[in-house]
Write an enzyme that holds these catalytic residues in place. Structure first.
Site, PDB file in Angstrom:
ATOM      1  N   HIS A  61       0.852  -1.186   0.000  1.00 50.49           N
ATOM      2  CA  HIS A  61       0.000   0.000   0.000  1.00 50.49           C
ATOM      3  C   HIS A  61       0.889   1.238   0.000  1.00 50.49           C
ATOM      4  O   HIS A  61       1.939   1.261   0.637  1.00 50.49           O
ATOM      5  CB  HIS A  61      -0.880  -0.006   1.258  1.00 50.49           C
ATOM      6  CG  HIS A  61      -1.719   1.231   1.433  1.00 50.49           C
ATOM      7  ND1 HIS A  61      -2.623   1.643   0.485  1.00 50.49           N
ATOM      8  CD2 HIS A  61      -1.780   2.128   2.450  1.00 50.49           C
ATOM      9  CE1 HIS A  61      -3.217   2.752   0.915  1.00 50.49           C
ATOM     10  NE2 HIS A  61      -2.716   3.074   2.095  1.00 50.49           N
ATOM     11  N   ASN A  62       0.475   2.282  -0.754  1.00 46.46           N
ATOM     12  CA  ASN A  62       1.290   3.506  -0.842  1.00 46.46           C
ATOM     13  C   ASN A  62       2.754   3.157  -1.137  1.00 46.46           C
ATOM     14  O   ASN A  62       3.676   3.634  -0.478  1.00 46.46           O
ATOM     15  CB  ASN A  62       1.220   4.321   0.457  1.00 46.46           C
ATOM     16  CG  ASN A  62      -0.131   4.999   0.635  1.00 46.46           C
ATOM     17  OD1 ASN A  62      -0.945   5.048  -0.289  1.00 46.46           O
ATOM     18  ND2 ASN A  62      -0.382   5.518   1.819  1.00 46.46           N
ATOM     19  N   GLU A 105       1.043  -0.196  -5.588  1.00 49.45           N
ATOM     20  CA  GLU A 105       0.034   0.849  -5.775  1.00 49.45           C
ATOM     21  C   GLU A 105       0.645   2.089  -6.418  1.00 49.45           C
ATOM     22  O   GLU A 105       1.741   2.519  -6.049  1.00 49.45           O
ATOM     23  CB  GLU A 105      -0.583   1.218  -4.429  1.00 49.45           C
ATOM     24  CG  GLU A 105      -1.698   2.253  -4.563  1.00 49.45           C
ATOM     25  CD  GLU A 105      -2.275   2.694  -3.231  1.00 49.45           C
ATOM     26  OE1 GLU A 105      -3.322   3.353  -3.250  1.00 49.45           O
ATOM     27  OE2 GLU A 105      -1.681   2.394  -2.185  1.00 49.45           O
ATOM     28  N   ASP A 110      -0.536   5.932  -7.018  1.00 43.02           N
ATOM     29  CA  ASP A 110      -1.502   6.993  -6.725  1.00 43.02           C
ATOM     30  C   ASP A 110      -1.243   8.132  -7.714  1.00 43.02           C
ATOM     31  O   ASP A 110      -0.315   8.919  -7.531  1.00 43.02           O
ATOM     32  CB  ASP A 110      -1.297   7.461  -5.279  1.00 43.02           C
ATOM     33  CG  ASP A 110      -2.596   7.915  -4.637  1.00 43.02           C
ATOM     34  OD1 ASP A 110      -3.519   8.248  -5.388  1.00 43.02           O
ATOM     35  OD2 ASP A 110      -2.676   7.963  -3.401  1.00 43.02           O
ATOM     36  N   HIS A 166       1.080  11.136  -2.553  1.00 43.64           N
ATOM     37  CA  HIS A 166      -0.108  10.988  -1.714  1.00 43.64           C
ATOM     38  C   HIS A 166      -0.890  12.294  -1.804  1.00 43.64           C
ATOM     39  O   HIS A 166      -0.492  13.298  -1.204  1.00 43.64           O
ATOM     40  CB  HIS A 166       0.292  10.670  -0.275  1.00 43.64           C
ATOM     41  CG  HIS A 166      -0.809  10.040   0.520  1.00 43.64           C
ATOM     42  ND1 HIS A 166      -1.355   8.820   0.191  1.00 43.64           N
ATOM     43  CD2 HIS A 166      -1.485  10.457   1.619  1.00 43.64           C
ATOM     44  CE1 HIS A 166      -2.300   8.512   1.055  1.00 43.64           C
ATOM     45  NE2 HIS A 166      -2.407   9.486   1.933  1.00 43.64           N
ATOM     46  N   GLU A 196      -4.574   4.045  -8.634  1.00 43.56           N
ATOM     47  CA  GLU A 196      -5.506   4.959  -7.981  1.00 43.56           C
ATOM     48  C   GLU A 196      -5.508   6.201  -8.867  1.00 43.56           C
ATOM     49  O   GLU A 196      -4.617   7.042  -8.778  1.00 43.56           O
ATOM     50  CB  GLU A 196      -5.036   5.282  -6.558  1.00 43.56           C
ATOM     51  CG  GLU A 196      -5.039   4.095  -5.613  1.00 43.56           C
ATOM     52  CD  GLU A 196      -6.431   3.581  -5.304  1.00 43.56           C
ATOM     53  OE1 GLU A 196      -7.348   4.420  -5.221  1.00 43.56           O
ATOM     54  OE2 GLU A 196      -6.606   2.370  -5.165  1.00 43.56           O
TER      55      GLU A 196
END
Length: 725
Positions: free
Chosen positions: A310-311, A340, A342, A355, A389
């Protein structure tokens, strides 16, 4: 044999006479690069211990420091880091190399004076690291002790005085009173010279490393002239280690591990050979049969637990920490198979990854894709899922699609496998070396077969995932624009709304959709949740912050430890069967119920590292905790008493008993801590592995740091027995 000669030990022997080793020992000037303006010439060389690199830190030579090869993760030739790509010109590519460290330590970017010199530094360091990693635990232990001896030899005269001996004992994490130290010294100082040298140092080492528990085990089975014969060894393997092996296997172990040639010729195993065997992987708690890929890799993709991050772009926290391609590289080389991205609109028409709505730094989308292409399959050939994302405008979504197709090329899956609409996922084996895009899609997958057309742009509902479920319930769903070029790249992994946590325990397959869980956005420090309940519930992709060490990442590392560390673990049969009634919170009779009684005896520990290295007299007071993680009925924890002032060779002989109901989902964790009555205990080392990958009998347990790196010389010695109920 003196202190210095002993300290070089196995490492120099493994590369004796090698010209690359001689080159490193001589060393040379390298240009250290930190920015466009900060470039300074520094002298580097490999120290005589063959385990540390000395570096000059100022022109005057008055300031210098060393770093350990154990702290190095890898060496990269060329401009293969963000720093070198940013601060150097492509013309210098063949003179550049970087030292990559474990954990959060910054890379060391260097430029040599020539291509040949850069290559010699890289090949030399890689050779020494390879030899170092090939040492068994006993060799690492010897090297560590000898290295401490060398440090204690303050005047470098290759001898050891009583004062130096006392200093050495503190170095190796053991506190003894003066009278004991003097007794030990006099026992070894056979020449009465007031110093230990040559064979006296070897005698002192033998006294120090004597293990009474090993004598007892060896004596119990050595029924042939005081030695273990091949039939004695077979008796030990079958009776104690519960290994269904033959006499031929016992003979092979003697051939492989016996150190005395006469014993080997007579197919006997001496006490030294027995210790060597128990310190190799055959004597480890982790079953060596589970080290390579041993599971069926042809099952549908959703039949596996998949190592997921994640991230992934973050090196630290998710409010102001740096975003970096390096974070992707670190995750991928740990066999993470789902990363991931983003994605947000960036300057000059180039999408960026960071982020959103925070102060975290930004990294170009195309640079991340290049890094992923380069490092995705270094440690595992099985497919990598890129979880998008997407917060970008239509224009930059098209740029994203272009970068994905042009950089990843034929490795990117852009069409379903086969010639008809699939009704199941392909397996990891079929998708080896391929990239799968996970994201939103404008139309159904059958459009790829029946030439369904859609506009270049359309709207889809923003479908929040589990961590944002509450927020989604309070707000009306937004419509986001989705570019067809990007939508068409989503083949097997469509993002869907995760609406009910309670029914997660069945994790029913719905079409061709995945079940991905990740930490809530409120965890701004990039902390993690316990992944075990989600695996119990059958969730395939449980995404964790790989950049955050702790119990959660330790459990994740353990889950994916077997099967070649390939990032894919086949779920138990009862979690793959759609008709299964398995509920981890309500264990009714079923194929999952394979009740076991686990007997664990914590016997001893060896060479535990000092925790407070700044204080010379600070000695560890170790205690050991054994934890079980699995279905709720299996969760348990028990610990030994602590032992005062002995991190070198503490002995507990403490027995524990656990009941395991669902062994296929259980993880066993060993935690060694430095006991402190006044404040929380400090971690010394830990090791976690699946219950089903444990070996019975007398076993050594390796120990890792909180970041998951091996502590080469340290370990536990235990006895394990798992019995059917």
């Amino acid at each position: 044999m003196g202190v210095q000669c002993l300290a070089q030990g196995h490492l120099s022997r493994g590369l004796e006479g090698d010209p690359d080793l001689q080159f490193l020992l001589k060393g040379g000037d390298l240009l250290k690069v930190k920015s466009r303006s900060w470039r300074k010439t520094r002298y580097f060389r490999l120290n005589e211990d063959c385990k540390t690199v000395w570096q000059q830190t100022s022109k005057t030579f008055k300031s210098d420091s060393s770093f350990s090869l154990e702290d190095m993760d890898s060496v990269r030739y060329g401009r293969q880091t963000e720093g070198l790509q940013k601060y150097t010109d492509s013309s210098a590519d063949d003179r550049c190399f970087s030292i990559i460290f474990k954990g959060r330590r910054k890379n060391l970017d260097l430029i040599a004076s020539s291509k040949e010199e850069a290559k010699r530094w890289v090949s030399g360091l890689e050779k020494v690291m390879t030899v170092m990693h090939s040492l068994n635990r006993q060799q690492n232990s010897e090297h560590w002790i000898y290295n401490c001896m060398r440090k204690a030899d303050k005047n470098a005269d290759n001898k050891m005085s009583l004062k130096e001996l006392k200093h050495f004992l503190r170095q190796i994490n053991i506190e003894v009173d003066d009278s004991y130290a003097e007794m030990l010294f006099k026992k070894c100082d056979t020449s009465n010279s007031g110093t230990l040298e040559g064979s006296e140092i070897k005698h002192f080492y033998d006294l120090l490393t004597y293990r009474e528990e090993m004598d007892a085990i060896y004596g119990k089975y050595a029924s042939t002239n005081g030695q273990i014969s091949s039939s004695d060894l077979l008796n030990f393997l079958q009776k104690e280690q519960k290994e269904p092996v033959s006499l031929e296997h016992a003979k092979k172990l003697i051939e492989k591990y016996e150190v005395d040639e006469t014993s080997k010729q007579n197919t006997y195993m001496s006490k030294d050979g027995f210790l060597v065997y128990l310190n190799h992987e055959e004597g480890s708690i982790f079953n060596p049969a589970h080290k390579p890929i041993y599971q069926d890799m042809h099952r549908p993709l959703n039949h596996y637990f998949i190592s997921s991050s994640h991230n992934t772009y973050l090196m630290e926290d998710q409010l102001k920490g740096p975003s970096s391609t390096e974070a992707y590289i670190k995750a991928l080389v740990k066999s993470c198979r789902c990363v991931e991205l983003d994605c947000w609109d960036g300057a000059n028409g180039e999408p960026v990854i960071y982020h959103g709505h925070t102060l975290t730094s930004k990294v170009l989308f195309k640079d991340v894709i290049k890094a992923i292409k380069e490092y995705a399959f270094k440690t595992s050939q099985y497919p990598v899922i890129l979880s998008l994302e997407n917060h970008c405008s239509i224009e930059q979504q098209k740029i994203m699609a272009h970068h994905l197709t042009s950089i990843l090329g034929s490795a990117l899956l852009t069409q379903p496998l086969g010639h008809q609409m699939p009704n199941t996922f392909p397996g990891p084996e079929e998708l080896k070396g391929r990239f799968l895009i996970k994201g939103k899609r404008l139309n159904k997958l059958d459009a790829a077969f029946n030439n369904n057309t859609t506009d270049d742009v359309d709207s889809v509902s923003e479908e929040d995932e589990a961590a944002e479920l509450k927020e989604a319930e309070q707000k009306p769903k937004e419509k986001i624009k989705l570019a067809k070029e990007l939508s068409d790249l989503v083949i097997y992994c469509k993002s869907v709304h995760f609406s009910n946590f309670e029914i997660c325990h069945n994790c029913k397959k719905k079409g061709l959709k995945y079940n991905r869980i990740y930490p809530a956005g409120s965890r701004t420090d990039s902390s993690n949740y316990n992944p075990v309940p989600l695996w119990n519930a059958g969730c395939q992709i449980v995404a964790l912050n790989f950049q955050t060490p702790g119990k959660e990442m330790d459990l994740n590392q353990a889950r994916f430890l077997p099967n070649g560390k390939c990032g894919y673990i086949l779920k138990p049969e009862f979690q793959r069967d759609p008709a299964s009634q398995f509920d981890p919170k309500n264990l009714r009779v079923g194929p999952w119920l394979k009740k076991k009684t686990l007997h664990v005896m914590i016997i001893s520990a060896q060479q535990l590292p000092k925790i407070n290295k700044d204080k010379q007299k600070s000695i560890v007071d170790p205690q050991v905790r054994v934890e079980i993680y699995g279905v709720p009925d299996d969760n348990a924890s028990k610990q030994t008493h602590h032992i005062d002032n002995n991190g070198f060779n503490p002995v507990w002989n403490t027995k524990f008993q656990f009941t395991i109901h669902v062994p296929e989902l259980a993880l066993v964790r060993f935690v060694v801590e430095d006991y402190d009555a006044a404040s929380p205990n400090d971690l010394v080392g830990l090791y976690t592995l699946p219950f089903t990958s444990m070996q019975n009998g007398y076993r050594h347990v390796p120990l890792l740091t909180k970041r998951g790196n091996l502590i080469p010389s340290a370990g536990l010695f235990v006895h394990i027995m798992a019995l059917d109920v």
